[in-house]
Design a protein around this motif. Structure first.
Motif, PDB file in Angstrom:
ATOM      1  N   ALA A 204      52.713  50.008   1.552  1.00 34.59           N
ATOM      2  CA  ALA A 204      52.704  48.674   0.937  1.00 34.59           C
ATOM      3  C   ALA A 204      51.447  47.906   1.311  1.00 34.59           C
ATOM      4  CB  ALA A 204      53.942  47.893   1.355  1.00 34.59           C
TER       5      ALA A 204
ATOM      6  N   ARG B  28      57.213  47.117  -3.936  1.00 31.45           N
ATOM      7  CA  ARG B  28      58.142  47.905  -3.117  1.00 31.45           C
ATOM      8  C   ARG B  28      58.538  49.190  -3.832  1.00 31.45           C
ATOM      9  NH1 ARG B  28      63.809  48.036  -2.231  1.00 31.45           N
ATOM     10  NH2 ARG B  28      64.307  48.677  -0.101  1.00 31.45           N
TER      11      ARG B  28
ATOM     12  N   LYS C  47      56.754  41.344  -5.528  1.00 34.21           N
ATOM     13  CA  LYS C  47      57.050  42.055  -4.275  1.00 34.21           C
ATOM     14  C   LYS C  47      57.979  43.243  -4.527  1.00 34.21           C
ATOM     15  CE  LYS C  47      56.489  38.105  -1.153  1.00 34.21           C
ATOM     16  NZ  LYS C  47      57.186  37.136  -0.260  1.00 34.21           N
TER      17      LYS C  47
ATOM     18  N   SER D   8      55.782  51.551  -3.455  1.00 35.89           N
ATOM     19  CA  SER D   8      55.768  52.099  -2.098  1.00 35.89           C
ATOM     20  C   SER D   8      56.805  53.206  -1.949  1.00 35.89           C
ATOM     21  CB  SER D   8      56.053  50.987  -1.079  1.00 35.89           C
ATOM     22  OG  SER D   8      55.041  50.015  -1.102  1.00 35.89           O
TER      23      SER D   8
ATOM     24  N   GLU E  53      57.075  53.539   3.853  1.00 37.56           N
ATOM     25  CA  GLU E  53      57.040  52.500   2.820  1.00 37.56           C
ATOM     26  C   GLU E  53      56.253  51.285   3.300  1.00 37.56           C
ATOM     27  OE1 GLU E  53      60.291  49.613   0.725  1.00 37.56           O
ATOM     28  OE2 GLU E  53      60.858  51.721   0.976  1.00 37.56           O
TER      29      GLU E  53
END
Length: 281
Positions: free
Chosen positions: A81, A50, A46, A53, A77
């Motif tokens: 994502a 991120r 994750k 993103s 963002e």
């Protein structure tokens, strides 16, 4: 290829074609005693996504000047994502001197910039619409306040406006928009408590719904305010006829004919005349 520095990580972005941009991101997660490896890898993944993103935010802002100051980096963002296409991911584990385990995730992904720009522009447009709506709501509130003040200063104007609303409500009844008409009569009565015809018309609607006690209450109020209010006589005639008091009903229908006008009661007048003929046979 171009490079972006995020935090302490040096990440690469490569333009694949006119629409797709490829990104590389890295995420880390320190495991605790209760964490499973799968849990740690998921969190590291994750974080890597991120970071991608965040790079996409820079890329989109550099291509779309229209979004500047209209949408936050966090919002962009969140959009990117959801549409990043992951092409490759790798995990690594390192044990620190104190025995703690650091799980790292390296992710390669691609982003369709055209799709991302479209989604971002849709958010910008939604924000613009919401902003315009807020402005409009404020303007409506200002006009309503001005309208209320004006009516308070000029009772004759207030009555004229309610009279127009009253005839509009009659049209609603004719178009079978009875609930709208009922609400309009409520508004008129709330603004001008001595507006006898509104009580009569609302009484008719109560009667149609079978709420006879409320209907009679409105008819009585109309008669108290104006004993020549035609609607009161019509409503009472119908109630008397339903109660089997035919002679009294006929008298009320005749009073209705005497005081009614064709503008308000073009439908009821022929009905009343027919009822009189039937009741007085």
């Amino acid at each position: 290829m171009f490079c972006i520095m995020i935090g302490c990580m040096f990440l690469q972005c490569t333009i694949v074609n006119a629409e797709m941009i490829s990104f590389e991101g890295k995420g880390e997660y320190w495991m605790t005693g209760q964490d499973s490896v799968k849990h740690a890898e998921d969190w590291a993944f994750k974080e890597a996504v991120r970071s991608i993103s965040q790079q996409a935010v820079v890329a989109i802002n550099s291509k779309s000047a229209s979004v500047d100051n209209q949408i936050s980096a966090d919002e962009i963002e969140m959009v990117t994502a959801t549409i990043i296409s992951v092409k490759d991911k790798k995990y690594d584990k390192n044990i620190a001197s104190d025995g703690k385990i650091l799980v790292s995730a390296s992710v390669k992904g691609e982003l369709d910039v055209a799709v991302a720009e479209k989604m971002v522009n849709e958010i910008v447009e939604a924000k613009r619409i919401e902003k315009d709506k807020l402005k409009l709501d404020k303007e409506i509130m200002r006009i309503k306040k001005q309208y209320s003040e004006l009516k308070g200063e000029n009772p004759l104007l207030a009555h004229q406006l309610n009279l127009e609303k009253f005839y509009d409500a009659i049209e609603m009844e004719r178009e079978n928009r009875r609930e709208e008409a009922f609400n309009a009569y409520n508004e008129i009565i709330a603004e001008e408590m001595n507006f006898a015809p509104a009580y009569s018309r609302r009484g008719h609607l109560y009667r149609e719904k079978g709420e006879l006690d409320l209907a009679k209450k409105d008819y009585d109020k109309a008669a108290t305010l104006d004993n020549k209010e035609a609607g009161w006589y019509y409503g009472m005639a119908v109630l008397l006829e339903k109660a089997g008091k035919l002679i009294e009903a006929a008298k009320e229908y005749r009073k209705f004919i005497e005081y009614s006008n064709i503008l308000e009661y073009d439908i009821e007048i022929p009905i009343a005349l027919q009822r009189i003929r039937n009741l007085e046979k």
